[in-house]
Design an enzyme around this catalytic site. Structure first.
Site, PDB file in Angstrom:
ATOM      1  N   CYS A 298      36.803  32.036  46.948  1.00  0.00           N
ATOM      2  CA  CYS A 298      38.102  31.523  47.399  1.00  0.00           C
ATOM      3  C   CYS A 298      38.929  32.451  48.288  1.00  0.00           C
ATOM      4  O   CYS A 298      39.395  32.020  49.341  1.00  0.00           O
ATOM      5  CB  CYS A 298      38.903  31.065  46.198  1.00  0.00           C
ATOM      6  SG  CYS A 298      38.140  29.593  45.474  1.00  0.00           S
TER       7      CYS A 298
ATOM      8  N   GLU B  62      37.532  32.641  37.898  1.00  0.00           N
ATOM      9  CA  GLU B  62      36.201  32.658  37.299  1.00  0.00           C
ATOM     10  C   GLU B  62      36.142  33.838  36.326  1.00  0.00           C
ATOM     11  O   GLU B  62      36.778  34.866  36.548  1.00  0.00           O
ATOM     12  CB  GLU B  62      35.132  32.771  38.386  1.00  0.00           C
ATOM     13  CG  GLU B  62      35.051  31.487  39.182  1.00  0.00           C
ATOM     14  CD  GLU B  62      34.034  31.523  40.310  1.00  0.00           C
ATOM     15  OE1 GLU B  62      33.085  32.316  40.254  1.00  0.00           O
ATOM     16  OE2 GLU B  62      34.198  30.727  41.259  1.00  0.00           O
TER      17      GLU B  62
ATOM     18  N   GLY C  98      39.048  48.695  44.755  1.00  0.00           N
ATOM     19  CA  GLY C  98      37.646  48.334  44.598  1.00  0.00           C
ATOM     20  C   GLY C  98      36.947  48.265  45.938  1.00  0.00           C
ATOM     21  O   GLY C  98      37.444  48.795  46.938  1.00  0.00           O
TER      22      GLY C  98
END
Ligand code: NAD
Ligand code: UGA
Length: 422
Positions: free
Chosen positions: A257, A152, A250
């Site tokens: 997913c 995405e 992060g």
């Protein structure tokens, strides 16, 4: 000449696949269940934000090569290829829930023309090609696995310029026909048996999630020993066997997913008699990473989250998407709120959320906050005026879970700054 392709499901994968195939010259009919969604799509109004998608959808509609219809049967009745792009969410025991896939196959079973090829593009466990064959109950159509590797935020370019196209089939002629659809993409082509193609998809996502959990664990070590994870990643990444990709520390991986696919792969292995301890560890490290981010916020606000005001930048699971599914940002904010923090959030693609107070301006959400918390790596956050942010905050604190902001500039402006692994 293009082929006639039916796309079942107009989510991130189905809509991208349909629009890109139309762009490549095929004749595409996309189906979904919701008449309102189909009506809007037919007028070129997209239900999702995906860079570059609007233009090729509009071009496809204008050329007549891209149409939208209600119901899978309506799309599949004249097709040569029927792509199943429906959701395969996590079931109660961690394995993939094939209810939607089976329902979609049942919808098209009776109307498929003879010699059509049904293509599983949804992410499905080993054996799903057979499941679809059984539901179809047709001896004159083939079922082929063709997993999708797009991300995405870069779905269109990933689809049109894939690193590889994987086709899993026991029927060489069906595999060749599916391969021909991608002939203009100049991708590496790999034809395998169905079980290998299905395993490739899960193994790819599991490996990528492993890389991220690995770097997040290294980041924790860096914090403990006083090293800088950015330099460490640079240093290891020059080794060509390691590389720099997918090693950005992060707040933990999320999205629609990785969370479900890692758990599904653990389950696939378990069902086959293998205890995939490594991958279980990858999931545990990811859960811990979120907790570590909450601890950073607690430290920033002086040890007590109850009543602390937090300005959160970013809600989506990554930048350049509007997708909130399994977003680490949402998970972290949920915990902060459950511990009594008052969170005001800003995200360029999100204007409201059922359980989070969302503002429309990144500076305004900083008013009176005890810390700024960066959760998503939107590029625009990099360029915001830190002095203005400081004027609005009650305390000059930054927790940057993406190592996005310029740390030196923040320190120069008088902030206390916590990143990840440095
Ligand atoms: P999504 O939830 O965004 O879209 C699925 C769509 O299918 C929905 O619009 C739904 O209404 C429609 N649908 C369900 N049943 C239908 C039926 N019987 N007839 C017509 N339409 C029907 O899902 P997604 O994110 O596009 O993912 C689809 C699949 O692709 C999943 O298996 C996912 O794991 C896989 N995948 C997703 C991505 C991604 O980045 N999102 C990338 C690669 C693979
Ligand atoms: C991922 C895979 O990258 C695609 O190849 C795959 O097709 C897709 O899943 C899927 O099967 O759905 P996506 O979820 O769209 O794509 O996004 P990614 O860019 O992979 O990011 C996933 C998560 O990992 C995000 O939360 C992101 O912020 C995080 N991430 C990614 C990191 O924390 N560090 C990184 O270095 C990379």
């Amino acid at each position: 000449m293009g082929s006639r392709i039916a796309i079942i499901g107009t989510g991130y994968v189905g809509l991208t696949t349909g629009a890109c195939f139309a762009h490549l010259g095929h004749d595409v009919v996309c189906a979904d269940l919701d008449p309102g969604r189909i009506e809007r799509l037919s007028q070129g109004h997209l239900p999702i934000y995906e860079p570059g998608l609007q233009d090729i959808v509009e071009a496809g509609i204008a050329s007549g090569r891209l149409r939208f219809v209600v119901g899978a049967a309506e799309a599949a009745k004249d097709c040569e290829f029927a792509y199943l792009c429906v959701q395969t969410p996590q079931g109660d025991d961690g394995s993939a829930d094939l209810t939607y896939l089976q329902a979609a196959a049942a919808d098209i079973a009776k109307v498929l023309p003879a010699h059509a090829v049904v293509v599983n593009k949804s992410t499905v466990p080993v054996g799903s090609t057979k499941v679809v064959e059984r539901v179809l109950g047709r001896h004159d159509v083939s079922v082929v696995s063709n997993p999708e590797f797009l991300r995405e935020g870069s779905a269109v370019s990933d689809f049109l310029k894939p690193d590889r196209v994987v086709i899993g089939s026991d029927d060489p002629s069906a595999a060749t026909r599916v391969a021909s659809l991608y002939s203009d993409t100049s991708a590496h082509l790999l034809v395998t048996d169905p079980a290998s193609a299905e395993t490739i998809k899960y193994a790819a996502n599991a490996f990528l999630a492993t890389k991220i959990s690995f770097v997040n664990a290294v980041a924790a070590v860096c914090e403990a020993v006083g090293a800088d994870v950015n330099d460490v990643v640079l240093g290891i990444g020059y080794d060509k066997r390691i590389g720099h990709e997918f090693l950005r520390p992060g707040p933990g991986w999320g999205g629609s997913c990785f969370p479900k696919d890692t758990r599904a792969m653990v389950k696939i292995a378990e069902n086959a008699g293998y205890d995939f301890n490594l991958l279980k560890g990858v999931v545990v490290v990811n859960d811990e990473q979120r907790e570590r981010m909450v601890t950073k916020v607690r430290n920033a606000v002086g040890g007590n989250l109850a009543g602390a005001v937090v300005a959160a930048w970013g809600l989506t699971f990554k930048a350049n998407t509007d997708d909130l599914r399994e977003s680490p940002a949402i998970a972290i904010i949920d915990v902060l709120q459950s511990l009594g923090a008052i969170v005001k959030a800003y995200d360029p693609q999100v204007s409201q959320h059922p359980s989070i107070n969302v503002g429309s301006d990144p500076y305004e959400v900083c008013d009176g906050a005890d810390t700024l918390l960066v959760l998503t790596e939107w590029d625009e956050f990099r360029w915001l005026d830190l002095d203005e942010v400081k004027r609005r905050l009650r305390q000059p604190n930054i927790v940057d879970t993406r190592n996005l902001l310029d740390r030196s500039a923040a320190l120069r402006s008088g902030f206390s700054y916590q990143g990840v692994g440095r």
